[in-house]
Motif scaffolding. Sequence first.
Motif, PDB file in Angstrom:
ATOM      1  N   ILE A  20       0.888  -1.107  -0.011  1.00  0.00           N
ATOM      2  CA  ILE A  20      -0.020  -0.005   0.194  1.00  0.00           C
ATOM      3  C   ILE A  20       0.889   1.152   0.114  1.00  0.00           C
ATOM      4  O   ILE A  20       0.993   2.435  -0.735  1.00  0.00           O
ATOM      5  CB  ILE A  20      -0.708  -0.619   1.242  1.00  0.00           C
ATOM      6  N   ALA A  50       2.513   1.451  -3.649  1.00  0.00           N
ATOM      7  CA  ALA A  50       1.344   2.511  -4.437  1.00  0.00           C
ATOM      8  C   ALA A  50       1.128   3.679  -3.727  1.00  0.00           C
ATOM      9  O   ALA A  50       0.867   4.687  -4.739  1.00  0.00           O
ATOM     10  CB  ALA A  50      -0.418   1.145  -4.111  1.00  0.00           C
ATOM     11  N   ARG A  51       1.267   4.157  -2.726  1.00  0.00           N
ATOM     12  CA  ARG A  51       0.987   5.599  -2.329  1.00  0.00           C
ATOM     13  C   ARG A  51       1.963   6.348  -2.686  1.00  0.00           C
ATOM     14  O   ARG A  51       2.084   8.175  -2.911  1.00  0.00           O
ATOM     15  CB  ARG A  51       0.404   5.373  -1.526  1.00  0.00           C
ATOM     16  N   ILE A  93     -10.580  -0.533  -2.811  1.00  0.00           N
ATOM     17  CA  ILE A  93      -9.346   0.902  -3.362  1.00  0.00           C
ATOM     18  C   ILE A  93      -9.455   2.077  -2.645  1.00  0.00           C
ATOM     19  O   ILE A  93      -8.831   1.964  -3.060  1.00  0.00           O
ATOM     20  CB  ILE A  93     -10.104   0.866  -4.928  1.00  0.00           C
ATOM     21  N   TYR A 129      -5.740   2.436  -0.964  1.00  0.00           N
ATOM     22  CA  TYR A 129      -5.261   2.782  -1.742  1.00  0.00           C
ATOM     23  C   TYR A 129      -5.251   4.385  -1.795  1.00  0.00           C
ATOM     24  O   TYR A 129      -4.424   5.285  -2.925  1.00  0.00           O
ATOM     25  CB  TYR A 129      -5.081   2.199  -2.874  1.00  0.00           C
ATOM     26  N   LEU A 183      -2.692  -2.822 -10.268  1.00  0.00           N
ATOM     27  CA  LEU A 183      -3.340  -2.863  -9.000  1.00  0.00           C
ATOM     28  C   LEU A 183      -4.187  -3.749  -8.940  1.00  0.00           C
ATOM     29  O   LEU A 183      -4.532  -4.910  -8.120  1.00  0.00           O
ATOM     30  CB  LEU A 183      -3.624  -1.648  -8.431  1.00  0.00           C
ATOM     31  N   TRP A 201      -6.602   6.165  -7.263  1.00  0.00           N
ATOM     32  CA  TRP A 201      -6.474   4.170  -7.972  1.00  0.00           C
ATOM     33  C   TRP A 201      -7.507   4.526  -8.055  1.00  0.00           C
ATOM     34  O   TRP A 201      -8.050   2.836  -8.293  1.00  0.00           O
ATOM     35  CB  TRP A 201      -5.502   3.293  -7.004  1.00  0.00           C
TER      36      TRP A 201
END
Length: 484
Positions: free
Chosen positions: A38, A41-42, A318, A322, A254, A326
């Motif tokens: 996570i 992704a951020r 999501i 995230y 993702l 996203w």
Amino acid sequence: MSLKVAEDASLFAKAGRALGWSFASTAFGRLSTLVIGIALARILGPEEFGTFAVAMVALLAVLSFNELGVSLAIVRWPGEPREIAPTVATISVAASCFVYAVCFFGAPFFADAMGDPTATPVIRVLALSVIISGLVATPVALLQRGFRQDRKTVADLTTNWSSALTSIGCAVAGLGAMSLAVGQLTGALAGAILFFRFAPEGLRFGFNRRKARELLRFGLPLAGSSIVVFAATNVDRLMVGALLGPVALGYYVLAVNLSNWPISIFSQPVRAVAPAALARLQGDAPAMRTAFLSTAGLLASVTLPACVLLAAVADPLIRFVYGGVWQPSAPVLVWLAVLAAARIVFELVYDYFVVIANTRVVFTVQVIWLVALVPALWFGATAGGLWGAGAAQVAVALLIVLPIYLYEMRRVGIPPGSFTWRLALPAAGALAVAAIALLAARLSSIDLVVLSIAGAAALATIALLGYRMRGVLRSLRTVGATAE
């Protein structure tokens, strides 16, 4: 108790322990890296994820055939595996080095075709994992053959943690997509060291020409099938990247990663143990069919509710985990979660046909799947974007691949009715989970509340289904005895 009964009881006891270790390894590894995933992704965002995804598609492509399929022969070799291990190691490493050379020089052309030339150096670094994969192929197969999932657990967790922590450190330092490639390579190296240490014979090279011919006769059809399997399971990323661009590919990847959670946690541990267990029953076809059907029922009981849960809560999941950036991943996750449920079932069927050495079915089904998938994906992606790409895959899986597998199973003595009946109750439980999740989303606008209610419903359903099948767990340990 006869000698045969005692041997079969011992086999399934070993398989049961191995399955427990395999499940614990995968579940803990996936859960322990969730927070790190996570964070990545951020930190990186969809564009950097898209660049890494381009490189990852290239890596998965070459990993599907880099050791020519010969390492699997160790798992199902009827004799002593030590007699072929040195030859397997030599073939695996030599083939992997050749594949890496092709990958290195072909990286710029592949990156251009995917619409992201900046992915070239990432591909070249990431593809070094191919050589490591060739080196560890024999030790890993020996551990599987000996049901030593406890040792494999330690190596896998070391790989996961080394990869994740290195990636996030590099991402914070500003390396972008390259941080994921460096992390992947670091984890592979760390895991390889332990695999060499833990394997019964370590890593030994040698070459026996007669054994090599036998291994290649066995492995090359599987390698060819693996290429087609890769294409069938990854052509979606190739086409999404080529048709919709690297940013859309970032969103798509993702969703793919999330949809693969049930596969990674439940299906992969079973696939690490089931082929070896089924291979020991090759001389007792009724017992092998019983073990296969029981395994299918158990697997469906835990995976179908989990997959449907992901589909039903895609949007709040999501958004809550995230972040809003996203959110375009949510619509495609709905379809990919359903596809994951089908793939879990298909993978078990695939392994069964591999064990009975019916490579014709293994190869033919994958070719048909690929041929049908390419035009379906093109139409879906161009007409509906990410959502259309996901829907196209589900349509091909359920309308084309499933009927073919049912037909082929009937030809080897597994009635379609017996197989689908094992999936009926898990499917009903999954639908109940979906209904509760959708009702919760309708009644509450708070994402955490929706996720909590839906998650509790899924866990309760899985627990009830598992309790109902507790007798099957016991029968798996003694199926060889009942078939005597």
